[in-house]
Design a protein around this motif. Structure first.
Motif, PDB file in Angstrom:
ATOM      1  N   LEU A 191       0.853  -1.191   0.000  1.00 59.48           N
ATOM      2  CA  LEU A 191       0.000   0.000   0.000  1.00 59.48           C
ATOM      3  C   LEU A 191       0.883   1.233   0.000  1.00 59.48           C
ATOM      4  CD1 LEU A 191      -2.612   1.688   0.373  1.00 59.48           C
ATOM      5  CD2 LEU A 191      -2.366   1.292   2.853  1.00 59.48           C
ATOM      6  N   VAL A 192       0.658   2.122  -0.965  1.00 63.23           N
ATOM      7  CA  VAL A 192       1.339   3.410  -0.992  1.00 63.23           C
ATOM      8  C   VAL A 192       0.286   4.483  -0.772  1.00 63.23           C
ATOM      9  CG1 VAL A 192       2.798   5.003  -2.286  1.00 63.23           C
ATOM     10  CG2 VAL A 192       3.073   2.532  -2.600  1.00 63.23           C
ATOM     11  N   THR A 193       0.269   5.082   0.419  1.00 66.03           N
ATOM     12  CA  THR A 193      -0.653   6.188   0.654  1.00 66.03           C
ATOM     13  C   THR A 193      -0.074   7.446   0.009  1.00 66.03           C
ATOM     14  OG1 THR A 193       0.354   6.925   2.729  1.00 66.03           O
ATOM     15  CG2 THR A 193      -1.309   5.164   2.861  1.00 66.03           C
ATOM     16  N   GLY A 194      -0.950   8.290  -0.518  1.00 61.12           N
ATOM     17  CA  GLY A 194      -0.449   9.441  -1.263  1.00 61.12           C
ATOM     18  C   GLY A 194       0.249   9.030  -2.534  1.00 61.12           C
ATOM     19  N   GLY A 195      -0.207   7.918  -3.103  1.00 58.99           N
ATOM     20  CA  GLY A 195       0.482   7.336  -4.259  1.00 58.99           C
ATOM     21  C   GLY A 195       0.380   8.131  -5.541  1.00 58.99           C
ATOM     22  N   ALA A 196      -0.554   9.071  -5.610  1.00 61.68           N
ATOM     23  CA  ALA A 196      -0.654   9.921  -6.798  1.00 61.68           C
ATOM     24  C   ALA A 196       0.182  11.183  -6.662  1.00 61.68           C
ATOM     25  CB  ALA A 196      -2.111  10.296  -7.068  1.00 61.68           C
ATOM     26  N   ILE A 209       7.595   6.014  -6.359  1.00 64.37           N
ATOM     27  CA  ILE A 209       7.741   4.733  -5.657  1.00 64.37           C
ATOM     28  C   ILE A 209       6.930   3.649  -6.361  1.00 64.37           C
ATOM     29  CG2 ILE A 209       7.154   3.493  -3.528  1.00 64.37           C
ATOM     30  CD1 ILE A 209       7.829   6.078  -1.994  1.00 64.37           C
ATOM     31  N   ILE A 210       5.689   3.971  -6.714  1.00 65.67           N
ATOM     32  CA  ILE A 210       4.825   2.984  -7.375  1.00 65.67           C
ATOM     33  C   ILE A 210       5.431   2.522  -8.693  1.00 65.67           C
ATOM     34  CG2 ILE A 210       2.610   2.686  -8.555  1.00 65.67           C
ATOM     35  CD1 ILE A 210       1.357   4.387  -6.336  1.00 65.67           C
ATOM     36  N   GLY A 211       5.970   3.454  -9.462  1.00 67.16           N
ATOM     37  CA  GLY A 211       6.584   3.089 -10.732  1.00 67.16           C
ATOM     38  C   GLY A 211       7.669   2.049 -10.557  1.00 67.16           C
ATOM     39  N   LYS A 212       8.478   2.195  -9.514  1.00 69.27           N
ATOM     40  CA  LYS A 212       9.552   1.223  -9.249  1.00 69.27           C
ATOM     41  C   LYS A 212       8.962  -0.112  -8.793  1.00 69.27           C
ATOM     42  CE  LYS A 212      13.983   0.186  -8.660  1.00 69.27           C
ATOM     43  NZ  LYS A 212      14.393  -0.059  -7.297  1.00 69.27           N
ATOM     44  N   THR A 272       7.680  -2.566 -11.414  1.00 65.71           N
ATOM     45  CA  THR A 272       8.673  -3.246 -12.259  1.00 65.71           C
ATOM     46  C   THR A 272       9.251  -4.469 -11.557  1.00 65.71           C
ATOM     47  OG1 THR A 272      10.591  -1.985 -11.451  1.00 65.71           O
ATOM     48  CG2 THR A 272       9.319  -1.021 -13.267  1.00 65.71           C
ATOM     49  N   GLN A 273       8.822  -4.706 -10.312  1.00 66.73           N
ATOM     50  CA  GLN A 273       9.436  -5.756  -9.501  1.00 66.73           C
ATOM     51  C   GLN A 273       8.424  -6.805  -9.039  1.00 66.73           C
ATOM     52  OE1 GLN A 273      12.786  -2.572  -7.895  1.00 66.73           O
ATOM     53  NE2 GLN A 273      11.297  -3.374  -6.446  1.00 66.73           N
ATOM     54  N   ASN A 274       7.400  -7.026  -9.868  1.00 64.97           N
ATOM     55  CA  ASN A 274       6.437  -8.104  -9.627  1.00 64.97           C
ATOM     56  C   ASN A 274       5.680  -7.946  -8.310  1.00 64.97           C
ATOM     57  OD1 ASN A 274       5.190 -10.429 -10.681  1.00 64.97           O
ATOM     58  ND2 ASN A 274       6.392 -11.756  -9.324  1.00 64.97           N
ATOM     59  N   ASN A 275       5.346  -6.713  -7.970  1.00 65.58           N
ATOM     60  CA  ASN A 275       4.534  -6.454  -6.791  1.00 65.58           C
ATOM     61  C   ASN A 275       3.104  -6.122  -7.189  1.00 65.58           C
ATOM     62  OD1 ASN A 275       6.633  -6.368  -4.556  1.00 65.58           O
ATOM     63  ND2 ASN A 275       7.484  -4.870  -5.981  1.00 65.58           N
ATOM     64  N   GLU A 276       2.179  -6.335  -6.263  1.00 71.87           N
ATOM     65  CA  GLU A 276       0.845  -5.767  -6.376  1.00 71.87           C
ATOM     66  C   GLU A 276       0.838  -4.474  -5.571  1.00 71.87           C
ATOM     67  OE1 GLU A 276      -2.667  -8.304  -5.851  1.00 71.87           O
ATOM     68  OE2 GLU A 276      -1.264  -9.990  -5.672  1.00 71.87           O
ATOM     69  N   VAL A 277       0.309  -3.414  -6.162  1.00 70.87           N
ATOM     70  CA  VAL A 277       0.360  -2.114  -5.509  1.00 70.87           C
ATOM     71  C   VAL A 277      -1.040  -1.533  -5.366  1.00 70.87           C
ATOM     72  CG1 VAL A 277       1.274   0.228  -5.593  1.00 70.87           C
ATOM     73  CG2 VAL A 277       2.667  -1.671  -6.443  1.00 70.87           C
ATOM     74  N   VAL A 278      -1.365  -1.102  -4.150  1.00 74.27           N
ATOM     75  CA  VAL A 278      -2.600  -0.365  -3.890  1.00 74.27           C
ATOM     76  C   VAL A 278      -2.220   1.088  -3.628  1.00 74.27           C
ATOM     77  CG1 VAL A 278      -4.589  -0.076  -2.363  1.00 74.27           C
ATOM     78  CG2 VAL A 278      -3.757  -2.381  -2.926  1.00 74.27           C
ATOM     79  N   CYS A 279      -2.847   1.986  -4.349  1.00 71.83           N
ATOM     80  CA  CYS A 279      -2.613   3.417  -4.192  1.00 71.83           C
ATOM     81  C   CYS A 279      -3.829   4.034  -3.519  1.00 71.83           C
ATOM     82  CB  CYS A 279      -2.382   4.059  -5.557  1.00 71.83           C
ATOM     83  SG  CYS A 279      -2.449   5.871  -5.579  1.00 71.83           S
ATOM     84  N   LEU A 280      -3.603   4.714  -2.400  1.00 72.43           N
ATOM     85  CA  LEU A 280      -4.671   5.446  -1.720  1.00 72.43           C
ATOM     86  C   LEU A 280      -4.374   6.934  -1.829  1.00 72.43           C
ATOM     87  CD1 LEU A 280      -7.129   5.807   0.141  1.00 72.43           C
ATOM     88  CD2 LEU A 280      -5.625   5.361   2.101  1.00 72.43           C
ATOM     89  N   ASN A 297      -2.576  -1.378 -15.592  1.00 75.84           N
ATOM     90  CA  ASN A 297      -1.742  -2.466 -15.079  1.00 75.84           C
ATOM     91  C   ASN A 297      -2.573  -3.311 -14.119  1.00 75.84           C
ATOM     92  OD1 ASN A 297       0.201  -4.041 -13.608  1.00 75.84           O
ATOM     93  ND2 ASN A 297       1.794  -2.570 -14.184  1.00 75.84           N
ATOM     94  N   SER A 298      -2.673  -4.590 -14.384  1.00 75.24           N
ATOM     95  CA  SER A 298      -3.499  -5.478 -13.559  1.00 75.24           C
ATOM     96  C   SER A 298      -2.973  -5.612 -12.133  1.00 75.24           C
ATOM     97  CB  SER A 298      -3.596  -6.864 -14.208  1.00 75.24           C
ATOM     98  OG  SER A 298      -2.309  -7.446 -14.320  1.00 75.24           O
ATOM     99  N   SER A 299      -1.721  -5.224 -11.907  1.00 68.75           N
ATOM    100  CA  SER A 299      -1.128  -5.306 -10.565  1.00 68.75           C
ATOM    101  C   SER A 299      -1.321  -4.016  -9.767  1.00 68.75           C
ATOM    102  CB  SER A 299       0.371  -5.615 -10.667  1.00 68.75           C
ATOM    103  OG  SER A 299       0.584  -6.870 -11.261  1.00 68.75           O
ATOM    104  N   PHE A 300      -2.052  -3.079 -10.352  1.00 71.47           N
ATOM    105  CA  PHE A 300      -2.255  -1.776  -9.702  1.00 71.47           C
ATOM    106  C   PHE A 300      -3.721  -1.564  -9.376  1.00 71.47           C
ATOM    107  CE2 PHE A 300      -3.331   2.765 -10.013  1.00 71.47           C
ATOM    108  CZ  PHE A 300      -2.470   3.297  -9.075  1.00 71.47           C
ATOM    109  N   LYS A 301      -3.982  -1.065  -8.169  1.00 69.99           N
ATOM    110  CA  LYS A 301      -5.349  -0.751  -7.752  1.00 69.99           C
ATOM    111  C   LYS A 301      -5.386   0.637  -7.139  1.00 69.99           C
ATOM    112  CE  LYS A 301      -9.045  -2.180  -4.557  1.00 69.99           C
ATOM    113  NZ  LYS A 301      -9.417  -3.160  -3.482  1.00 69.99           N
TER     114      LYS A 301
END
Length: 330
Positions: free
Chosen positions: A10-15, A22-25, A28-36, A53-57
């Motif tokens: 989870l990356v808060t303040g991801g936008a 941080i999310i961009g990196k 690229t490393q096979n993570n699932e990322v949630v942006c709040l 990107n299917s790994s991004f929410k």
């Protein structure tokens, strides 16, 4: 290098500026990322390329809402907390909102993460915590009295993190950022940071406005260094490296006059007329710290942190991004 991979993060303040880098990196490393993000200061264009990107929410919501924080922390392995209302002047003008977001919002994230069983949280702290301590370089264990409401909120974050580590057995690491700059940093906001503000002025042929005589200095830190520090803090396992705070910087300082000169030098390659522009000087800002220089020995020793970009390397990359940004916008 220690990196985050195969995790749900989870990356808060991801936008925001830092969060989106941080999310961009991470993606690229096979993570699932949630942006709040509630887009109060974050920009939709910062995450536009991630939406397919299917790994991004994306969860559009406010950290001041505990229910939203509970939704965002569900099944999360690591929280990288970047959400905040930055800017010393903003906090001076509106301390209530800065406190509600930076303190109340942070507490919501901690409670939600605790209840969801998230063990590791890395959170954005601030060099403003050093306050009126005149010691240079700044060392983590020696802080002064805060000089702004913003500084108070970021210090309270550190206190809450320490309490949650002791009481609930969580692993929390604070990163005291020093004047971060780089791609996606907003040049248009009312509280724009100094580097994009100076670049914008010079590109438009307008003299940059310096608060004070230009002798104030900062440890300007390129955003790639901050991304690295977050990854290292999220994955470190030695006991002494956890439940503490670190300076994230380059360990060198540049005066505002030197900053303007460096920006002019880089822009002159594209716009020769920039070399003739002279800055304007005005009164010092309330709450500003005269000089900022970090010791990064603790981060080097315990996290293995080493800046990938020194000031001039980062500034050159940032200038290229800003030129493209302004050209595309025009």
């Amino acid at each position: 290098m220690s990196i985050i991979k195969n995790k749900k993060v989870l990356v808060t303040g991801g936008a925001g500026f830092i969060g989106s880098n941080i999310i961009g990196k991470l993606l690229t490393q096979n993570n699932e990322v949630v942006c709040l993000d509630n887009f109060a200061t974050g920009k939709r264009e910062n995450i536009a390329n991630y939406l397919t990107n299917s790994s991004f929410k994306l969860i559009e919501g406010d950290i001041r809402d505990l229910l939203v924080c509970r939704e965002a922390t569900k099944d999360i392995d690591i929280v990288l907390h970047q959400a905040a209302l930055g800017s010393v002047p903003r906090s001076v003008n509106d301390p209530l909102t800065s406190n509600a977001v930076n303190v109340g919002g942070f507490l919501n994230v901690l409670v939600a993460a605790r209840d969801a069983g998230v063990k590791r949280i890395v959170y954005a702290a601030s060099s403003s915590t050093y306050g009126d301590n005149e010691q240079l370089p700044k060392v983590e264990d020696h802080i002064g009295q805060p000089l702004s409401p913003y500084a108070v909120t970021k210090y309270v974050n550190e206190l809450y993190a320490s309490v949650f580590a002791r009481v609930y057995g969580m692993e929390l690491i604070g990163l005291r950022y020093f004047n971060v700059f780089g791609p996606r940093q907003d040049p248009d906001g009312a509280y724009a940071a100094v580097i994009p503000l100076f670049v914008k002025s010079l590109i438009n042929g307008v003299p940059p406005k310096i608060n004070g005589d230009g002798s104030f200095s900062r440890d300007f830190t390129y955003v790639a260094n901050v991304v690295q520090a977050n990854e290292r803090a999220a994955t470190v396992h030695t006991k002494e490296a956890i439940n503490t705070v670190y300076n994230v910087a380059c360990g060198s300082r540049v005066s505002l006059n030197e900053l303007v000169a460096s920006i002019k030098e880089l822009l002159t390659e594209y716009q020769p007329e920039v070399s003739a522009i002279i800055p304007e000087y005005g009164p010092e800002r309330v709450g500003d710290v005269p000089h900022s220089l970090a010791s990064i020995e603790k981060a080097k020793t315990l996290l293995g942190y080493c800046p990938s970009h020194q000031f001039h390397d980062g500034l050159k990359e940032a200038i290229g991004w800003y030129r493209d940004f302004f050209i595309m916008r025009d």
